[in-house]
Each structure stands twice: as C-alpha cells, then as structure tokens.
Scaffold this active site. Structure first.
Site, mmCIF file in Angstrom:
data_model
loop_
_atom_site.group_PDB
_atom_site.id
_atom_site.type_symbol
_atom_site.label_atom_id
_atom_site.label_comp_id
_atom_site.label_asym_id
_atom_site.label_seq_id
_atom_site.Cartn_x
_atom_site.Cartn_y
_atom_site.Cartn_z
ATOM 1 N N GLU A 328 -4.673 18.433 -40.844
ATOM 2 C CA GLU A 328 -3.680 17.594 -40.176
ATOM 3 C C GLU A 328 -4.223 17.242 -38.805
ATOM 4 O O GLU A 328 -4.898 18.058 -38.174
ATOM 5 C CB GLU A 328 -2.378 18.374 -39.958
ATOM 6 C CG GLU A 328 -1.557 18.620 -41.199
ATOM 7 C CD GLU A 328 -0.812 17.393 -41.689
ATOM 8 O OE1 GLU A 328 -0.444 16.540 -40.854
ATOM 9 O OE2 GLU A 328 -0.626 17.273 -42.915
ATOM 10 N N PRO A 509 -3.988 15.859 -30.778
ATOM 11 C CA PRO A 509 -5.035 15.143 -31.519
ATOM 12 C C PRO A 509 -6.442 15.653 -31.166
ATOM 13 O O PRO A 509 -6.669 16.187 -30.069
ATOM 14 C CB PRO A 509 -4.865 13.690 -31.073
ATOM 15 C CG PRO A 509 -3.464 13.602 -30.589
ATOM 16 C CD PRO A 509 -3.118 14.947 -30.023
ATOM 17 N N SER A 510 -7.349 15.443 -32.082
ATOM 18 C CA SER A 510 -8.773 15.789 -31.918
ATOM 19 C C SER A 510 -8.984 17.251 -31.568
ATOM 20 O O SER A 510 -9.963 17.606 -30.914
ATOM 21 C CB SER A 510 -9.432 14.912 -30.838
ATOM 22 O OG SER A 510 -9.233 13.565 -31.152
ATOM 23 N N ARG A 511 -8.044 18.073 -31.951
ATOM 24 C CA ARG A 511 -8.145 19.528 -31.730
ATOM 25 C C ARG A 511 -8.153 19.900 -30.249
ATOM 26 O O ARG A 511 -8.599 20.979 -29.879
ATOM 27 C CB ARG A 511 -9.404 20.106 -32.417
ATOM 28 C CG ARG A 511 -9.510 19.772 -33.913
ATOM 29 C CD ARG A 511 -8.346 20.347 -34.681
ATOM 30 N NE ARG A 511 -8.491 20.260 -36.122
ATOM 31 C CZ ARG A 511 -7.567 19.729 -36.930
ATOM 32 N NH1 ARG A 511 -6.456 19.180 -36.442
ATOM 33 N NH2 ARG A 511 -7.734 19.742 -38.239
ATOM 34 N N LEU A 512 -7.683 18.965 -29.398
ATOM 35 C CA LEU A 512 -7.612 19.275 -27.954
ATOM 36 C C LEU A 512 -6.216 19.796 -27.632
ATOM 37 O O LEU A 512 -5.429 19.172 -26.904
ATOM 38 C CB LEU A 512 -7.965 18.032 -27.132
ATOM 39 C CG LEU A 512 -9.416 17.566 -27.313
ATOM 40 C CD1 LEU A 512 -9.689 16.302 -26.495
ATOM 41 C CD2 LEU A 512 -10.389 18.676 -26.890
#
Ligand SMILES: NC(=O)C1=CN([C@@H]2O[C@H](COP(=O)(O)OP(=O)(O)OC[C@H]3O[C@@H](n4cnc5c(N)ncnc54)[C@H](OP(=O)(O)O)[C@@H]3O)[C@@H](O)[C@H]2O)[C@@H](O)CC1
Ligand SMILES: Cc1cc2nc3c(=O)[nH]c(=O)nc-3n(C[C@H](O)[C@H](O)[C@H](O)COP(=O)(O)O)c2cc1C
Ligand SMILES: Cc1ncc(COP(=O)(O)O)c(C=O)c1O
Ligand SMILES: [K+]
Length: 536
Positions: A328, A509-512
């Site tokens: 996700e 988002p973007s694992r940040l």
C-alpha cells in the site's frame, strides 16, 4: 413494490407463478432478441414446471476460492449459470411482478461494477478509465459505473457512440456531463488505447447480444483485442473489465473463435451467464445484490453470499498472488511535532478516539510481546481493557505462557495497528499484576460464558480435543446454574504495563512516514516527556 415485497415469500411465489409477462420489459431501453415477446413463453410459469436445473450448471470447486480481499472472497460450493433466455426471464420477472424499475436495477448494477473495480484496481495506480458504452442496458450500466467511479476518485472518460434517446439514458449522460466527465467520439479515441487509459470498461453488449458485432462496435472490440498483442510484447496495457458479458462473446458459448477480447475482470450481474464458465482471467466478480429469495428459490439459483454490506463478491478461482508485490502507498495528513500532545497518554487517547470514530473493528486489540529468561520473544494479541496515567491494562490467565515469561522478565511491548488510519502505536514498559479487587471487578463484568470459559481454560496447556473443553464447560454450566455469581479462579487476572516509551507512527507516501517518539526525561527534578522524530 412495497406491497408485493411485504408479503410472505410463499405468497410472492404464488403471485409470480400467476404473473403475466411484465409489460415493464418493453420499457427497457433497447430491443432484444426476445422481442416481440410471445404471450406466455417467457412467463414465470414456463420455467416453473421444469423439474431439474435448467439454469444451474456447475461450479467452482469448493476450497479453491480464497484470495486477496478477505472481505470479498466467498468459498462457494456451487454457482448457477444462466442461459441467454433465462437471463432475460429473470430480468423481466424482476421488472414485472417484483416491481423493480430498470433505473433501480441499472443503478445497483453500475454500482456493483464500480465497487468490483475498486476492490481490485486502486485509483492511486489505475486512475484513467475509459467506459465504452453500448446501446442497451449494458451500456447504461457502464454510464452508471463511470459516475460512481468518479466519486471513488478515478478519472473516467466515456465513449457512447449509439445513444439511446430515453429519459433514463439522457439523465445518465447529463449526470456525467455535470461532473465534467469527457465524452469521446469513436474518432477521438486513439488508435492505440494502451497509452491513455489504465482501465477499459467494456459495457458494449450484455446478455441480449447476438450475431456478429456491427459498426462502430466491431472496431471498438478490435481495439480491445489488439491490446492483447501489446501485452504479449511486454508493453504496458490497460486492464479490461467486462460488464456482465465480454462484448463480442457468444452469451452462452463464450469466445467461440478464440480471437475475442480477453478481459482481466468480468463482473457478472444478477447471476453469471453460461459464457462466464469460459472466462479464465484473474478476476470474476458477481454484482447485483438485489435478487429476492423468491426468485432465487423459484429458479433454483445458487448464488454466493455477499460479504457484509458489499455490493459485490468475488467468485471463481482467485488469482495467483505475488506476495512480494502486495503493498500500500499510505496517504495521510501530516503528523507534526507542533501538533502533538505533550503527554503521550493524551495523544494515545486522541488516536484511540479517531480509531473508534473510524468504526475500526476492535481498536483495543493489541499485540503483546514478552520474553522469558531465555530471551526468546513471543507475541500474541490481547484486548486493552483500561488505560490511564498508571498504564495499560489487559486480562489473562496467570499460568499461561505469557504469564510465565512476565514472571521471569517483567518488561513487555504493546503494539496497536489501526489499518484504515495508517497508524501504529508502540508502547513499551514494565509490567505488574493489577490488584485482586480490580481483577474481581472486571471478571464479573464479563459475559457469563466468558467467565466459565476462563475457568475451563488452563491456558497454553495441551488439550486432547475440543470436546474436552465443551464437556467441562457443560459441567460448569450445570454446577453454577443456580448461582448468580461465578467465582473468579485465582489463576485469572489483569496486568498493567507502565509505559517508558511511546512511538506514534503515521504512514506517508514513498515510505517517508512520520514517527514521533516519547521518552521520559528528568528536567529540574521533574519527569517530562521528550519528543523526537525518528527516521522512517
Ligand atoms: N436483472 C438483469 O438482468 C439486469 C440486467 N442489466 C444489464 O442489462 C443487460 C442486458 O441489457 P439489454 O437487454 O438491453 O441488452 P444489451 O446486451 O445491453 O444490448 C442490446 C443492444 O445491443 C444491440 N445488439 C445486439 N447484438 C448486436 C450486434 N451483434 N451488433 C450491434 N448491436 C447489437 C441490440 O440491438 P438489436 O440487435 O436488438 O437491434 C440492442 O440495442 C445485461 O447484460 C446487464 O448488463 C442490469 O442493468 C441490471 C440487472
Ligand atoms: C483479537 C484477540 C484478542 C485476544 N485477547 C485476549 C485477551 O485479552 N486475553 C487473553 O488471555 N488472550 C487473548 N487472546 C488470545 C491470545 O492471543 C493468546 O492466544 C492466549 O492469550 C495465549 O497466549 P500465551 O500462550 O502466549 O500466553 C486474544 C486473541 C485475539 C486474536
Ligand atoms: C482467551 C481470552 N481471554 C480474554 C479475552 C478478552 O475477552 P473479554 O473482552 O471478554 O475480557 C479474549 C478475547 O479474545 C480471549 O481470547
Ligand atoms: K459487456
């Protein structure tokens, strides 16, 4: 309609069996192969005397179904498939004696298509949709689906080359125009549909299709077939979702020549038609959650149960899952140092309230991790039963594995994961038993069955079989049948974890992701919580 449906099922059946052919059938937007209708050939009475399954055929093997979306997967024993004629009969019965209007059925059908798409293709990845709509009710389903998909966050476009001049259809067009959904003529469509769209909704023809496709649908169908070649050439190509029938396929025989469209998803409506047995793509869904039991019974229709409040249900074999591709992308409001509560307990309460408000199931379920003197960790879920300045409380068996570990090492970690809010909370600290009074009080607040269950269960020990638990439960039920109070066993009670560290995690988002950690600090002899941000 209310009058009819208000009657008992038996009455409805008898009402149906006497019913004349519904004139409502003729109100449908498009001519069909069943017109002109013989006076009683397709009436309810025609099918009724056929003793054995004219409609029901085969099914997916039990146990074969499983899959991606637990909410939508059903493990059916058998599913009925309809012939072309039967599909039309069910249709006319719904719209005749059962009092449905075409508008209602189309709205529910289109909504089912949209929800099926949304179950499999997330708008974050598959955003641009082209709905290609035909002249009949299948086309109408496509128009309705496009509207719902817009509201679900997709960007739909519509190609509707043979418009039907009926108020229902012009209304659907107006509704789409009011949402600024672009209508593209056949000429405006690119030769190659692969670059501009992520999803193609094939709503050209449904169960009234016959013969070979006539212009302009012949070319439109070719465009969809061509996509298959891009796929073979390893080029990215949009997915095809066929509404009820893959357009161009024979309604009963399927893709006879083997050179028809190859949809990735079929959303069968009301019940799958025979051609759907030939569908070998990854996603077969059923929609049209409006079949009254009277119809299902009369037609011996075997349909899967829709889960919960869902408008669709997956049928057939689930796709092979590439677990490594399951992911996700979390999209959440920012979680900033300036906004958080100084006291982590207040922050926890705030997030817990959010989880309650979001209607999450058991937001008080938490993973509890412990280690014994061997240093080997183990985790299990328990239910949070209280939280205040003194700590986090749960109840369990004092002779269980976790209890043994806690006696050897009174430190533990708690973990809450609130899916849907993209949030995780970690709490770590030291653990002690709650007072006996607290355990007594909570024990007696539990349902009687759970109290007996706690006495029966020598938690974490080996049981020879389920029957043993049942037998002991029954004996206890009898033993305490006249007692209002069931005594709490001394081996059952609560624990309290006193937090020494908190971490609040908000997926981004973007694992940040946002991660804010609270740890206690002494400042001027006072204990305060220091808040720092951790790298995701
Ligand atoms: N309970 C239910 O059942 C529900 C059913 N629902 C939906 O209704 C669908 C059935 O709708 P439908 O009867 O209007 O027929 P559909 O297939 O859309 O098209 C017929 C049109 O296509 C045309 N046409 C035919 N062959 C052709 C050819 N070779 N080449 C070119 N044109 C051709 C035909 O023209 P004709 O040949 O008659 O001149 C006519 O204009 C069903 O599949 C489901 O999606 C849901 O809305 C709700 C619940
Ligand atoms: C959602 C959920 C909540 C649970 N709540 C509790 C609980 O509050 N207390 C409990 O003793 N076990 C609870 N259990 C069962 C435990 O996970 C576990 O199986 C049991 O306590 C034995 O663990 P142990 O052998 O590590 O001691 C729950 C399980 C689940 C899935
Ligand atoms: C073994 C066991 N004990 C206790 C509980 C907590 O139950 P209750 O909410 O009735 O206290 C659960 C919940 O799943 C459980 O499985
Ligand atoms: K179709």
């Amino acid at each position: 309609m209310r009058g009819v449906l208000g009657k008992s099922r038996k009455m409805i059946c008898s009402l149906l069996s006497q019913a004349p052919v519904s004139p409502a059938y003729y109100y449908r937007s498009s001519p069909s192969i069943y017109k002109p209708k013989p006076s009683n050939r397709f009436s309810w009475g025609f099918l009724a005397p056929i003793p054995s399954p004219a409609i029901r055929v085969f099914c997916s093997k039990p146990g074969e179904v499983g899959g991606l979306m637990a909410s939508s997967v059903q493990n059916q024993g058998s599913i009925s498939y309809l012939t072309q004629r039967e599909a039309a009969e069910v249709d006319e019965t719904l719209m005749g004696p059962l009092g449905f209007s075409v508008d209602q059925l189309m709205e529910l059908a289109g909504l089912s298509v949209a929800t099926s798409i949304a179950e499999v293709y997330k708008p974050s990845e598959y955003n641009r949709i082209l709905a290609i709509c035909g002249p009949g009710n299948n086309g109408g389903d496509g128009l309705v689906a496009a509207r719902h998909l817009y509201h679900f966050g997709y960007k739909p476009f519509v190609c509707y080359p043979k418009r039907t001049q009926k108020p229902l259809y012009s209304g659907l067009v107006t509704q789409l125009e009011s949402l600024s959904i672009p209508f593209l003529s056949v000429d405006e469509l690119p030769m190659d549909l692969s670059k501009d769209f992520d999803i193609l909704v094939d709503a050209m023809f449904g169960f009234s299709f016959h013969g070979a496709p006539r212009p302009p649908f012949d070319d439109l169908i070719k465009k969809l077939i061509n996509l298959h070649y891009y796929e073979q050439a390893q080029r990215k190509s949009p997915v095809i979702v066929s509404v009820d029938i893959p357009s161009g396929w024979h309604v009963e025989e399927g893709d006879v020549g083997g050179d028809g469209i190859k949809p990735d998803m079929v959303v069968s409506l009301t019940a799958p038609k025979l051609c759907a047995k030939k569908f070998s793509g990854p996603h077969h869904f059923l929609g049209g959650r409006f079949v009254p039991p009277a119809i299902a019974e009369k037609y011996k229709l075997q349909l899967p149960q829709y889960p919960g409040m869902s408008m669709c249900v997956r049928i057939g074999k689930p796709p092979q899952i590439d677990i490594s591709a399951l992911r996700e992308n979390y999209i959440s409001p920012e979680f900033l140092e300036e906004q958080v509560e100084a006291d982590p307990l207040d922050q926890f309460r705030k997030w817990f309230d959010d989880a309650m408000a979001a209607n999450l199931k058991e937001p008080n379920a938490m993973a509890l991790s412990t280690t014994g003197k061997d240093g080997k960790p183990s985790s299990r879920m328990v239910l949070l039963k209280g939280v205040d300045k003194d700590g986090f409380v749960w109840f369990t068996n004092y002779e269980s594995q976790k209890a043994r570990q806690l006696s050897e090492n009174p430190h533990a970690a708690l973990l809450f994961y609130w899916d849907g809010l993209n949030r995780q909370v970690r709490v770590e600290g030291s653990v002690e038993k709650v007072s006996d009074e607290e355990s007594e009080q909570y024990f007696h607040s539990r349902p009687r069955g759970s109290q007996l269950g706690a006495i029966v269960s020598k938690q974490s020990t080996v049981v020879p079989g389920r029957h043993v638990l049942h037998q002991q439960y029954k004996e206890l039920e009898e033993k305490y049948s006249k007692e209002s109070l069931i005594p709490k066993p001394k081996y059952w009670g609560g624990y309290r974890l006193k937090p020494e560290r908190f971490e609040f995690w908000q997926g981004q988002p973007s694992r940040l992701h946002d991660r804010l950690e609270y740890s206690p600090q002494e400042t001027d002899g006072k204990r305060v919580w220091k808040i720092v941000r951790l790298a995701p």
